[in-house]
Design a protein around this motif. Structure first.
Motif, PDB file in Angstrom:
ATOM      1  N   ASP A 167       3.773   5.216 -12.988  1.00  0.00           N
ATOM      2  CA  ASP A 167       4.109   3.935 -13.602  1.00  0.00           C
ATOM      3  C   ASP A 167       5.494   3.455 -13.206  1.00  0.00           C
ATOM      4  OD1 ASP A 167       1.680   3.937 -14.950  1.00  0.00           O
ATOM      5  OD2 ASP A 167       2.505   5.132 -16.608  1.00  0.00           O
ATOM      6  N   GLY A 168       6.183   4.212 -12.353  1.00  0.00           N
ATOM      7  CA  GLY A 168       7.518   3.799 -11.942  1.00  0.00           C
ATOM      8  C   GLY A 168       7.481   2.638 -10.964  1.00  0.00           C
ATOM      9  N   LEU A 169       8.657   2.172 -10.584  1.00  0.00           N
ATOM     10  CA  LEU A 169       8.760   1.051  -9.656  1.00  0.00           C
ATOM     11  C   LEU A 169       8.384   1.503  -8.249  1.00  0.00           C
ATOM     12  CD1 LEU A 169      12.093  -0.565 -10.881  1.00  0.00           C
ATOM     13  CD2 LEU A 169       9.763  -1.293 -11.412  1.00  0.00           C
ATOM     14  N   TRP A 170       7.736   0.626  -7.514  1.00  0.00           N
ATOM     15  CA  TRP A 170       7.409   0.903  -6.117  1.00  0.00           C
ATOM     16  C   TRP A 170       7.919  -0.256  -5.283  1.00  0.00           C
ATOM     17  CZ3 TRP A 170       4.056  -3.153  -5.569  1.00  0.00           C
ATOM     18  CH2 TRP A 170       3.285  -3.496  -6.684  1.00  0.00           C
ATOM     19  N   SER A 171       8.308   0.072  -4.074  1.00  0.00           N
ATOM     20  CA  SER A 171       8.983  -0.900  -3.215  1.00  0.00           C
ATOM     21  C   SER A 171       7.981  -1.702  -2.387  1.00  0.00           C
ATOM     22  CB  SER A 171       9.950  -0.170  -2.267  1.00  0.00           C
ATOM     23  OG  SER A 171       9.231   0.751  -1.466  1.00  0.00           O
ATOM     24  N   GLY A 207       0.782  -1.228   0.000  1.00  0.00           N
ATOM     25  CA  GLY A 207       0.000   0.000   0.000  1.00  0.00           C
ATOM     26  C   GLY A 207       0.813   1.276   0.000  1.00  0.00           C
ATOM     27  N   ASP A 208       1.783   1.386   0.884  1.00  0.00           N
ATOM     28  CA  ASP A 208       2.553   2.632   0.967  1.00  0.00           C
ATOM     29  C   ASP A 208       3.305   2.914  -0.332  1.00  0.00           C
ATOM     30  OD1 ASP A 208       1.621   2.919   3.493  1.00  0.00           O
ATOM     31  OD2 ASP A 208       3.495   2.401   4.509  1.00  0.00           O
ATOM     32  N   GLY A 209       3.867   1.861  -0.942  1.00  0.00           N
ATOM     33  CA  GLY A 209       4.570   2.053  -2.209  1.00  0.00           C
ATOM     34  C   GLY A 209       3.637   2.518  -3.313  1.00  0.00           C
ATOM     35  N   LEU A 210       2.439   1.905  -3.388  1.00  0.00           N
ATOM     36  CA  LEU A 210       1.465   2.326  -4.394  1.00  0.00           C
ATOM     37  C   LEU A 210       0.989   3.752  -4.138  1.00  0.00           C
ATOM     38  CD1 LEU A 210      -0.732  -0.882  -4.805  1.00  0.00           C
ATOM     39  CD2 LEU A 210       0.703   0.177  -6.552  1.00  0.00           C
ATOM     40  N   LEU A 211       0.819   4.112  -2.873  1.00  0.00           N
ATOM     41  CA  LEU A 211       0.353   5.454  -2.551  1.00  0.00           C
ATOM     42  C   LEU A 211       1.376   6.504  -2.971  1.00  0.00           C
ATOM     43  CD1 LEU A 211      -2.169   6.664  -1.194  1.00  0.00           C
ATOM     44  CD2 LEU A 211      -0.865   6.723   0.945  1.00  0.00           C
ATOM     45  N   VAL A 212       2.634   6.241  -2.703  1.00  0.00           N
ATOM     46  CA  VAL A 212       3.690   7.178  -3.102  1.00  0.00           C
ATOM     47  C   VAL A 212       3.763   7.276  -4.620  1.00  0.00           C
ATOM     48  CG1 VAL A 212       6.176   7.581  -3.091  1.00  0.00           C
ATOM     49  CG2 VAL A 212       5.015   6.850  -0.995  1.00  0.00           C
ATOM     50  N   ASP A 236       1.286  14.483   3.053  1.00  0.00           N
ATOM     51  CA  ASP A 236       2.238  15.586   3.098  1.00  0.00           C
ATOM     52  C   ASP A 236       2.573  15.989   4.532  1.00  0.00           C
ATOM     53  OD1 ASP A 236       2.308  15.633   0.382  1.00  0.00           O
ATOM     54  OD2 ASP A 236       0.929  17.328   0.133  1.00  0.00           O
ATOM     55  N   THR A 237       1.617  15.770   5.444  1.00  0.00           N
ATOM     56  CA  THR A 237       1.837  16.164   6.837  1.00  0.00           C
ATOM     57  C   THR A 237       2.569  15.097   7.627  1.00  0.00           C
ATOM     58  OG1 THR A 237      -0.208  17.461   6.729  1.00  0.00           O
ATOM     59  CG2 THR A 237       0.699  16.994   8.927  1.00  0.00           C
ATOM     60  N   TRP A 238       2.148  13.849   7.478  1.00  0.00           N
ATOM     61  CA  TRP A 238       2.712  12.777   8.309  1.00  0.00           C
ATOM     62  C   TRP A 238       3.361  11.654   7.519  1.00  0.00           C
ATOM     63  CZ3 TRP A 238      -2.590  14.093   9.778  1.00  0.00           C
ATOM     64  CH2 TRP A 238      -2.646  14.962  10.879  1.00  0.00           C
ATOM     65  N   GLY A 239       3.310  11.691   6.210  1.00  0.00           N
ATOM     66  CA  GLY A 239       3.910  10.636   5.409  1.00  0.00           C
ATOM     67  C   GLY A 239       2.884   9.601   4.970  1.00  0.00           C
ATOM     68  N   PRO A 240       3.240   8.727   3.996  1.00  0.00           N
ATOM     69  CA  PRO A 240       2.277   7.740   3.488  1.00  0.00           C
ATOM     70  C   PRO A 240       1.847   6.727   4.539  1.00  0.00           C
ATOM     71  CG  PRO A 240       4.479   7.318   2.636  1.00  0.00           C
ATOM     72  CD  PRO A 240       4.542   8.646   3.323  1.00  0.00           C
ATOM     73  N   GLY A 241       2.687   6.475   5.557  1.00  0.00           N
ATOM     74  CA  GLY A 241       2.305   5.527   6.593  1.00  0.00           C
ATOM     75  C   GLY A 241       1.206   6.021   7.504  1.00  0.00           C
ATOM     76  N   ALA A 242       0.834   7.300   7.388  1.00  0.00           N
ATOM     77  CA  ALA A 242      -0.221   7.837   8.244  1.00  0.00           C
ATOM     78  C   ALA A 242      -1.588   7.259   7.888  1.00  0.00           C
ATOM     79  CB  ALA A 242      -0.260   9.362   8.139  1.00  0.00           C
ATOM     80  N   VAL A 243      -1.775   6.877   6.616  1.00  0.00           N
ATOM     81  CA  VAL A 243      -3.084   6.343   6.202  1.00  0.00           C
ATOM     82  C   VAL A 243      -3.400   5.044   6.935  1.00  0.00           C
ATOM     83  CG1 VAL A 243      -4.414   5.458   4.252  1.00  0.00           C
ATOM     84  CG2 VAL A 243      -3.042   7.531   3.986  1.00  0.00           C
ATOM     85  N   PRO A 244      -2.552   4.008   6.858  1.00  0.00           N
ATOM     86  CA  PRO A 244      -2.874   2.789   7.620  1.00  0.00           C
ATOM     87  C   PRO A 244      -2.841   2.995   9.125  1.00  0.00           C
ATOM     88  CG  PRO A 244      -0.676   2.624   6.672  1.00  0.00           C
ATOM     89  CD  PRO A 244      -1.314   3.844   6.072  1.00  0.00           C
ATOM     90  N   THR A 245      -2.006   3.927   9.587  1.00  0.00           N
ATOM     91  CA  THR A 245      -1.958   4.188  11.033  1.00  0.00           C
ATOM     92  C   THR A 245      -3.290   4.726  11.531  1.00  0.00           C
ATOM     93  OG1 THR A 245       0.424   4.652  10.921  1.00  0.00           O
ATOM     94  CG2 THR A 245      -0.766   5.458  12.844  1.00  0.00           C
TER      95      THR A 245
END
Length: 399
Positions: free
Chosen positions: A216-220, A203-208, A359-368
């Motif tokens: 369309d770039g690579l995501w981790s 999820g975080d890679g796709l969100l970024v 932008d405020t807390w990073g992509p990990g804020a969504v699942p958190t």
């Protein structure tokens, strides 16, 4: 009350169970259990005296006849909404005292005593499920190693085979032991759990990728959180076993339902805190070994959510976990969908909420946020349901 021993049949599961035959053999699904107190005993008519306990025994005749211990009657009465205040109207100080009299007044043939099933030993868990608890973590570690050592198409094959192996290992580990789901329990909790774990991995890679100019770039892949969650299956089972054993001991020592609830609530919170400490340690270890983020808050929230959902389901309350897990999975999916849908003409506003959070807390804020709110809701629900004596009358998942 302290000298009583629980030797009764299992309180959930098959048709021979005591609780499933409450109220003249009727069974009540979750949410339909009558919580209103028993009616106040009717006053004497004419010159005759009314025996309120006898009337209550007639109302719960099947429960009284099948019970092999006063604790089984107490748990059954509580499941039907009888409280300590209700017991006072039947001239008893609490439900346990009322259950003792009801059990003592049931006529029994001394030559044909009811079948007693010994309570599983509380000193140590069975070696079978304790060993199986290590299986998901071992399979996940092997899969992560295979993915990191391969490239191209073989890597995809190894990843798919590893995911299938971990899912099967987790299914085997949870089919025995204290987190076993009671027979007949249905729901989509397993599907939503897999969805949430998949988001923790991708999820975080796709969100970024969706929020950048090059979607369309690579995501981790975030392999450390998934590996830590798989390894945490063992401490989760041990913590659930600890909760089951200590709660059954408190049933014997308690004098009243309120007393039991007050003693179990800190036990429940302590068990959850113990599991989270183990999960944080595993996240730090896996992050160090795999060179990823040390302790992602989203994985901690997801671990708490999954443990509480499984505890509630194993103790006979599957509806709320399924709803919360489904809502969390759909919310995370909606966040991803809104980001990619915002690239359509005229739909840029769809990504504003998610972009603001990231932008405020990073992509990990969504699942958190999503899993944290879900875990908090289930914790509130658990403090109301898992503090009932009827939820612990039978150790869940012990065979």
């Amino acid at each position: 009350m302290s000298e009583l021993r629980w030797d009764g049949p299992e309180m959930s599961g098959g048709p021979e169970c005591g609780l499933s035959r409450l109220d003249h053999g009727s069974s009540r699904p979750e949410g339909s259990v009558r919580t209103s107190p028993e009616p106040e005993p009717a006053p004497a008519s004419g010159g005759g005296a009314v025996d309120p306990v006898k009337a209550l025994m007639h109302r719960h005749r099947v429960l009284c006849e099948r019970a092999v211990d006063p604790l089984e009657i107490a748990a059954g009465l509580e499941a039907h909404g009888v409280t300590d205040r209700t017991a006072a109207r039947f001239r008893h100080r609490d439900v346990f005292s009322l259950a003792e009299e009801m059990y003592a007044r049931v006529p029994r043939d001394p030559e044909t005593p009811p079948e007693r099933r010994p309570m599983p030993p509380a000193s140590a868990p069975s070696g079978g499920w304790a060993v199986l608890a290590l299986l998901p973590g071992a399979l996940c570690a092997a899969a992560v190693s295979g993915v990191r050592l391969t490239h191209g198409q073989p890597r995809l094959v190894v990843a798919a085979a590893g995911a299938l192996a971990v899912a099967l290992g987790l299914r085997v580990a949870l089919r025995r032991g204290p987190l076993r789901v009671p027979l007949g329990t249905t729901g989509r909790g397993g599907t939503w759990t897999c969805w949430l774990i998949a988001y923790a991995l991708l999820g975080d890679g796709l969100l970024v990728a969706g929020l950048t100019d090059d979607p369309d770039g690579l995501w981790s892949l975030a392999t450390a959180p998934v590996l830590a969650l798989a390894l945490s299956c063992a401490p989760a089972l041990w913590c659930a076993h600890l909760l089951s054993v200590r709660a059954r001991r408190k049933i014997v020592a308690s004098r009243g339902l309120a007393d039991f609830a007050d003693s179990v609530k800190p036990l429940l919170l302590g068990v959850l805190a113990l599991y989270l400490c183990a999960l944080v340690a595993l996240l730090a270890l896996c992050g160090t070994v795999l060179d990823e983020s040390a302790v992602p808050a989203g994985a901690v929230a997801l671990g708490a959510l999954l443990l509480l959902a499984r505890l509630l389901t194993a103790h006979g309350f599957p509806h709320a976990p399924a709803v919360v897990l489904g809502a969390a999975a759909l919310t995370e999916t909606g966040a991803l969908a809104s980001v990619f849908a915002s690239r359509l003409p005229g739909c840029s506003l769809l990504a504003v909420p998610v972009r603001t959070v990231t932008d405020t807390w990073g992509p990990g804020a969504v699942p958190t946020l999503v899993c944290g709110i879900g875990a908090l809701l289930l914790l509130v629900h658990a403090t109301r349901t898992l503090t009932r004596a009827s939820a612990h009358a039978r150790p869940p998942g012990v065979t």
